[in-house]
Design an enzyme around this catalytic site. Structure first.
Site, PDB file in Angstrom:
ATOM      1  N   ASP A 160      -9.216  -2.099   2.298  1.00 52.53           N
ATOM      2  CA  ASP A 160      -8.855  -0.803   1.719  1.00 52.53           C
ATOM      3  C   ASP A 160      -9.461   0.295   2.581  1.00 52.53           C
ATOM      4  O   ASP A 160     -10.594   0.172   3.056  1.00 52.53           O
ATOM      5  CB  ASP A 160      -9.381  -0.677   0.285  1.00 52.53           C
ATOM      6  CG  ASP A 160      -8.682  -1.632  -0.675  1.00 52.53           C
ATOM      7  OD1 ASP A 160      -7.510  -1.963  -0.419  1.00 52.53           O
ATOM      8  OD2 ASP A 160      -9.321  -2.051  -1.662  1.00 52.53           O
ATOM      9  N   ASP A 174      -0.755  -0.884  -1.545  1.00 52.25           N
ATOM     10  CA  ASP A 174      -0.912  -0.337  -2.897  1.00 52.25           C
ATOM     11  C   ASP A 174       0.089   0.784  -3.159  1.00 52.25           C
ATOM     12  O   ASP A 174       0.635   0.893  -4.265  1.00 52.25           O
ATOM     13  CB  ASP A 174      -2.341   0.186  -3.087  1.00 52.25           C
ATOM     14  CG  ASP A 174      -3.370  -0.921  -3.059  1.00 52.25           C
ATOM     15  OD1 ASP A 174      -3.040  -2.039  -3.482  1.00 52.25           O
ATOM     16  OD2 ASP A 174      -4.497  -0.666  -2.597  1.00 52.25           O
TER      17      ASP A 174
END
Length: 210
Positions: A160, A174
């Site tokens: 991330d 995402d």
């Protein structure tokens, strides 16, 4: 007795088909009412796979960039303090939940990939194929992280790097999953069904079979 005056003969003729003006026998009206809807098309399935592949490539490419460019806790502001690039390895789910049971999320990700692909094969709606493609691409990319990234096979940590004001750190996958989910909600709200062909497509299919 004339065959046209025989009620039984008329009944048989009506069941077998309607006699056209030129003498050709067409399908009975009842057959038209129960004719099956056109099945899912490979074109829509390949459209979903194309969207999924595009998202997969973009997500993995940006993750590799983040690993290289954001090492040593480097932070890059994008929109002031609202959005910045900052590298985080997530062993759990959203908001770093379940960090001690990474293998469970690997199994869930694999099941999600198979389930979405199966459903994408059945769709007859172009917008649905795109939405499912986004979900499939995001789920596949996360599944790849779980399988092949450190610290071990099947227990990999998802990369991330998009930090939203410290509230949530995510990635391109995402964003794709979120966009796909929102699209499905909108399509469902508008009454557009995934496995029901549009009216125009049904008419074209009927014409092709005549």
């Amino acid at each position: 007795m004339n065959e046209n005056d025989d009620p039984e003969a008329k009944t048989v003729a009506a069941a077998d088909g309607a006699v056209a003006a030129g003498g050709a026998v067409g399908p009975a009206a009842d057959d038209a009412l129960v004719a099956p809807a056109p099945g899912p098309t490979r074109r829509l399935f390949w459209s979903a796979l194309g969207v999924a592949l595009g998202l997969l490539v973009v997500d993995q490419s940006t993750k590799w960039w983040a690993v290289d460019a954001l090492a040593d806790s480097k932070s890059i502001p994008v929109f002031g303090d609202f959005i910045r690039f900052w590298l985080v390895y997530n062993p759990g789910a959203a908001f770093s939940m379940g960090t001690g049971v990474t293998w469970i999320f690997t199994i869930f990700a694999g099941i999600a990939v198979v389930a979405i692909a199966w459903y994408a094969w059945r769709v007859r709606s172009t917008p649905w194929s795109y939405a499912l493609g986004l979900l499939l691409g995001g789920a596949t990319s996360h599944f790849g992280d779980r399988l092949f990234r450190e610290p071990a096979f099947g227990r990999g940590h998802v990369v991330d790097f998009i930090d939203y004001s410290g509230f949530f750190v995510g990635n391109v996958a995402d964003i794709g999953i979120f966009a796909g989910a929102v699209s499905i909600v909108v399509l469902s709200f508008r009454g557009i069904e995934a496995t029901q062909a549009p009216q125009g497509a049904s008419a074209e299919s009927d014409a092709a079979h005549e």
